[in-house]
Design an enzyme around this catalytic site. Sequence first.
Site, PDB file in Angstrom:
ATOM      1  N   TYR A  47       0.830  -1.211   0.000  1.00  0.00           N
ATOM      2  CA  TYR A  47       0.000   0.000   0.000  1.00  0.00           C
ATOM      3  C   TYR A  47       0.867   1.266   0.000  1.00  0.00           C
ATOM      4  O   TYR A  47       0.453   2.289  -0.542  1.00  0.00           O
ATOM      5  CB  TYR A  47      -1.021  -0.030   1.162  1.00  0.00           C
ATOM      6  CG  TYR A  47      -2.154  -0.969   0.805  1.00  0.00           C
ATOM      7  CD1 TYR A  47      -3.116  -0.598  -0.135  1.00  0.00           C
ATOM      8  CD2 TYR A  47      -2.214  -2.258   1.314  1.00  0.00           C
ATOM      9  CE1 TYR A  47      -4.116  -1.475  -0.524  1.00  0.00           C
ATOM     10  CE2 TYR A  47      -3.209  -3.143   0.931  1.00  0.00           C
ATOM     11  CZ  TYR A  47      -4.156  -2.745   0.013  1.00  0.00           C
ATOM     12  OH  TYR A  47      -5.141  -3.613  -0.391  1.00  0.00           O
ATOM     13  N   GLN A  81     -15.246   3.248  -6.682  1.00  0.00           N
ATOM     14  CA  GLN A  81     -14.565   2.061  -6.136  1.00  0.00           C
ATOM     15  C   GLN A  81     -13.092   2.383  -5.890  1.00  0.00           C
ATOM     16  O   GLN A  81     -12.358   1.582  -5.337  1.00  0.00           O
ATOM     17  CB  GLN A  81     -14.654   0.902  -7.141  1.00  0.00           C
ATOM     18  CG  GLN A  81     -16.063   0.443  -7.409  1.00  0.00           C
ATOM     19  CD  GLN A  81     -16.122  -0.452  -8.642  1.00  0.00           C
ATOM     20  OE1 GLN A  81     -15.888  -1.646  -8.554  1.00  0.00           O
ATOM     21  NE2 GLN A  81     -16.432   0.126  -9.782  1.00  0.00           N
ATOM     22  N   ASN A  82     -12.659   3.569  -6.317  1.00  0.00           N
ATOM     23  CA  ASN A  82     -11.235   3.898  -6.240  1.00  0.00           C
ATOM     24  C   ASN A  82     -10.838   4.295  -4.827  1.00  0.00           C
ATOM     25  O   ASN A  82     -11.583   4.968  -4.122  1.00  0.00           O
ATOM     26  CB  ASN A  82     -10.890   5.028  -7.215  1.00  0.00           C
ATOM     27  CG  ASN A  82     -11.133   4.606  -8.650  1.00  0.00           C
ATOM     28  OD1 ASN A  82     -11.327   3.419  -8.911  1.00  0.00           O
ATOM     29  ND2 ASN A  82     -11.133   5.540  -9.566  1.00  0.00           N
ATOM     30  N   ASP A 117      -7.887   5.905  -4.407  1.00  0.00           N
ATOM     31  CA  ASP A 117      -7.009   7.080  -4.526  1.00  0.00           C
ATOM     32  C   ASP A 117      -7.794   8.337  -4.147  1.00  0.00           C
ATOM     33  O   ASP A 117      -8.981   8.276  -3.811  1.00  0.00           O
ATOM     34  CB  ASP A 117      -6.400   7.179  -5.945  1.00  0.00           C
ATOM     35  CG  ASP A 117      -7.447   7.403  -7.036  1.00  0.00           C
ATOM     36  OD1 ASP A 117      -8.357   8.239  -6.846  1.00  0.00           O
ATOM     37  OD2 ASP A 117      -7.347   6.766  -8.105  1.00  0.00           O
ATOM     38  N   HIS A 145     -14.722   1.324  -1.396  1.00  0.00           N
ATOM     39  CA  HIS A 145     -13.647   0.389  -1.053  1.00  0.00           C
ATOM     40  C   HIS A 145     -12.579   0.967  -0.130  1.00  0.00           C
ATOM     41  O   HIS A 145     -11.522   0.377   0.021  1.00  0.00           O
ATOM     42  CB  HIS A 145     -13.001  -0.157  -2.344  1.00  0.00           C
ATOM     43  CG  HIS A 145     -13.913  -1.066  -3.115  1.00  0.00           C
ATOM     44  ND1 HIS A 145     -13.720  -1.400  -4.438  1.00  0.00           N
ATOM     45  CD2 HIS A 145     -15.057  -1.710  -2.742  1.00  0.00           C
ATOM     46  CE1 HIS A 145     -14.690  -2.212  -4.836  1.00  0.00           C
ATOM     47  NE2 HIS A 145     -15.510  -2.408  -3.828  1.00  0.00           N
ATOM     48  N   THR A 156     -14.941   0.998 -15.179  1.00  0.00           N
ATOM     49  CA  THR A 156     -14.959  -0.179 -14.293  1.00  0.00           C
ATOM     50  C   THR A 156     -15.264  -1.430 -15.113  1.00  0.00           C
ATOM     51  O   THR A 156     -16.074  -1.388 -16.039  1.00  0.00           O
ATOM     52  CB  THR A 156     -15.963  -0.024 -13.126  1.00  0.00           C
ATOM     53  OG1 THR A 156     -16.038  -1.273 -12.420  1.00  0.00           O
ATOM     54  CG2 THR A 156     -17.352   0.388 -13.558  1.00  0.00           C
ATOM     55  N   SER A 157     -14.608  -2.545 -14.718  1.00  0.00           N
ATOM     56  CA  SER A 157     -14.832  -3.811 -15.420  1.00  0.00           C
ATOM     57  C   SER A 157     -16.081  -4.520 -14.897  1.00  0.00           C
ATOM     58  O   SER A 157     -16.468  -5.548 -15.440  1.00  0.00           O
ATOM     59  CB  SER A 157     -13.620  -4.718 -15.249  1.00  0.00           C
ATOM     60  OG  SER A 157     -13.427  -4.998 -13.864  1.00  0.00           O
ATOM     61  N   ASN A 206     -16.129   3.755 -21.491  1.00  0.00           N
ATOM     62  CA  ASN A 206     -15.023   2.806 -21.316  1.00  0.00           C
ATOM     63  C   ASN A 206     -14.433   2.517 -22.698  1.00  0.00           C
ATOM     64  O   ASN A 206     -15.181   2.380 -23.660  1.00  0.00           O
ATOM     65  CB  ASN A 206     -15.588   1.505 -20.699  1.00  0.00           C
ATOM     66  CG  ASN A 206     -14.532   0.629 -20.078  1.00  0.00           C
ATOM     67  OD1 ASN A 206     -13.511   0.333 -20.702  1.00  0.00           O
ATOM     68  ND2 ASN A 206     -14.774   0.200 -18.855  1.00  0.00           N
ATOM     69  N   ALA A 245     -11.920   7.991 -20.295  1.00  0.00           N
ATOM     70  CA  ALA A 245     -12.617   8.964 -19.447  1.00  0.00           C
ATOM     71  C   ALA A 245     -12.127  10.387 -19.728  1.00  0.00           C
ATOM     72  O   ALA A 245     -12.929  11.328 -19.796  1.00  0.00           O
ATOM     73  CB  ALA A 245     -12.390   8.607 -17.976  1.00  0.00           C
TER      74      ALA A 245
HETATM   75  P1  OAD Z   1     -10.603  -2.862 -13.171  1.00  0.00           P
HETATM   76  O1  OAD Z   1      -9.126  -2.774 -13.235  1.00  0.00           O
HETATM   77  O2  OAD Z   1     -11.209  -4.192 -12.920  1.00  0.00           O
HETATM   78  O3  OAD Z   1     -11.234  -2.324 -14.532  1.00  0.00           O
HETATM   79  C1  OAD Z   1     -10.772  -1.150 -15.122  1.00  0.00           C
HETATM   80  C2  OAD Z   1     -11.704  -0.778 -16.241  1.00  0.00           C
HETATM   81  O4  OAD Z   1     -11.305   0.488 -16.730  1.00  0.00           O
HETATM   82  C3  OAD Z   1     -11.717  -1.723 -17.442  1.00  0.00           C
HETATM   83  O5  OAD Z   1     -13.062  -1.961 -17.834  1.00  0.00           O
HETATM   84  C4  OAD Z   1     -10.985  -0.950 -18.524  1.00  0.00           C
HETATM   85  O6  OAD Z   1     -11.460  -1.252 -19.825  1.00  0.00           O
HETATM   86  C5  OAD Z   1     -11.331   0.484 -18.148  1.00  0.00           C
HETATM   87  N1  OAD Z   1     -10.361   1.491 -18.583  1.00  0.00           N
HETATM   88  C6  OAD Z   1      -9.039   1.370 -18.790  1.00  0.00           C
HETATM   89  N2  OAD Z   1      -8.506   2.553 -19.132  1.00  0.00           N
HETATM   90  C7  OAD Z   1      -9.526   3.468 -19.120  1.00  0.00           C
HETATM   91  C8  OAD Z   1      -9.614   4.869 -19.364  1.00  0.00           C
HETATM   92  N3  OAD Z   1      -8.539   5.578 -19.665  1.00  0.00           N
HETATM   93  N4  OAD Z   1     -10.829   5.452 -19.256  1.00  0.00           N
HETATM   94  C9  OAD Z   1     -11.923   4.734 -18.913  1.00  0.00           C
HETATM   95  N5  OAD Z   1     -11.893   3.417 -18.684  1.00  0.00           N
HETATM   96  C10 OAD Z   1     -10.715   2.788 -18.774  1.00  0.00           C
HETATM   97  O7  OAD Z   1     -11.064  -1.765 -12.091  1.00  0.00           O
HETATM   98  P2  OAD Z   1     -12.377  -1.716 -11.197  1.00  0.00           P
HETATM   99  O8  OAD Z   1     -13.558  -2.146 -11.950  1.00  0.00           O
HETATM  100  O9  OAD Z   1     -12.380  -0.385 -10.560  1.00  0.00           O
HETATM  101  O10 OAD Z   1     -10.760  -3.213  -5.164  1.00  0.00           O
HETATM  102  O11 OAD Z   1     -12.015  -2.807 -10.097  1.00  0.00           O
HETATM  103  C11 OAD Z   1     -12.885  -3.011  -9.018  1.00  0.00           C
HETATM  104  C12 OAD Z   1     -12.116  -3.323  -7.757  1.00  0.00           C
HETATM  105  O12 OAD Z   1     -11.211  -4.417  -7.981  1.00  0.00           O
HETATM  106  C13 OAD Z   1     -11.216  -2.201  -7.275  1.00  0.00           C
HETATM  107  O13 OAD Z   1     -11.896  -1.212  -6.531  1.00  0.00           O
HETATM  108  C14 OAD Z   1     -10.202  -2.904  -6.437  1.00  0.00           C
HETATM  109  C15 OAD Z   1      -9.984  -4.164  -7.250  1.00  0.00           C
HETATM  110  O14 OAD Z   1      -9.669  -5.298  -6.518  1.00  0.00           O
HETATM  111  C16 OAD Z   1     -10.228  -2.656  -4.042  1.00  0.00           C
HETATM  112  O15 OAD Z   1      -9.321  -1.860  -4.053  1.00  0.00           O
HETATM  113  C17 OAD Z   1     -10.882  -3.062  -2.788  1.00  0.00           C
END
Ligand code: OAD
Length: 243
Positions: A71, A105-106, A108, A123, A190-191, A215, A231
């Site tokens: 971290y 979910q971020n 940061d 989160h 978000t994925s 996305n 974004a």
């Molecule tokens: P992911 O890393 O799973 O997904 C990131 C998403 O962002 C994907 O769908 C990419 O296609 C998209 N992406 C990439 N670059 C981008 C850009 N420049 N603009 C817009 N979209 C873009 O991230 P999360 O869905 O946030 O948990 O993951 C969920 C959780 O999994 C996080 O909060 C974290 C992790 O384990 C904790 O920290 C507790």
Amino acid sequence: MTENLELKKAASWLKQAKSVTVLTGAGVSQESGIPTFRGASGEGLWEKYNPMELATPEAFEKDPELVWRWYEYRRDLVRNARPNAGHYSLARLENLLPSLSLITQNVDDLHQRAGSRNITRLHGNLFEARGTQSSCVIPLPDPLREIPPHQEGEMLRPNIVWFGESLDSKILARAFDAARQAEVLLVIGTSLQVYPAALILPLALESGARVIEINPFPSRVPGTMVLEGTAAKILPALEAELI
Ligand code: OAD
């Protein structure tokens, strides 16, 4: 329909909506140089590191120093990063659309540094710690004076929701309420792989919301509009249609 027409349609939905909810994920911070967790390019954090060794209560119990160093590494990336055009646009949208509620979910602080005010953090927060016994939450000293840090004899842990842990029930209820009340839900970067955050989209759809996904690699959930792109590119373009 061209991208421009889609943007105009999305903007008109936002203008008409009495309540707007935004769900963001790691993709929003990608253009600030913060790696995502999963990604098409194989560069996601969880492709390089094993979350079971770094982001679970068991991992912390086994090796708190390793987890704290992970971290610290993440905090360092964020400290040296700046909000991007997408974060700034979202902060300005809060002024244009006063009903806007931002759920992230971020972990940061880039939404906050860009000026967003009404933020629900699902989160946790990279810049906070909490007690391993008590539930006190404290801002982390910067830099850390010891790893792992302690307060009044108690070892502290990062204030992050780890795999296998439950989200704070009040925070989750607030997020679900915002999903149910939304007339428009924007889902950005978000994925949608992690629950319960991923339930916000179906919940909003079931409650009659119009859903717009931003996305570059969209999930294309049936019934949603897709603005394909990053974004930092799409959000300012959408904002320009609203002004
Ligand atoms: P992911 O890393 O799973 O997904 C990131 C998403 O962002 C994907 O769908 C990419 O296609 C998209 N992406 C990439 N670059 C981008 C850009 N420049 N603009 C817009 N979209 C873009 O991230 P999360 O869905 O946030 O948990 O993951 C969920 C959780 O999994 C996080 O909060 C974290 C992790 O384990 C904790 O920290 C507790």
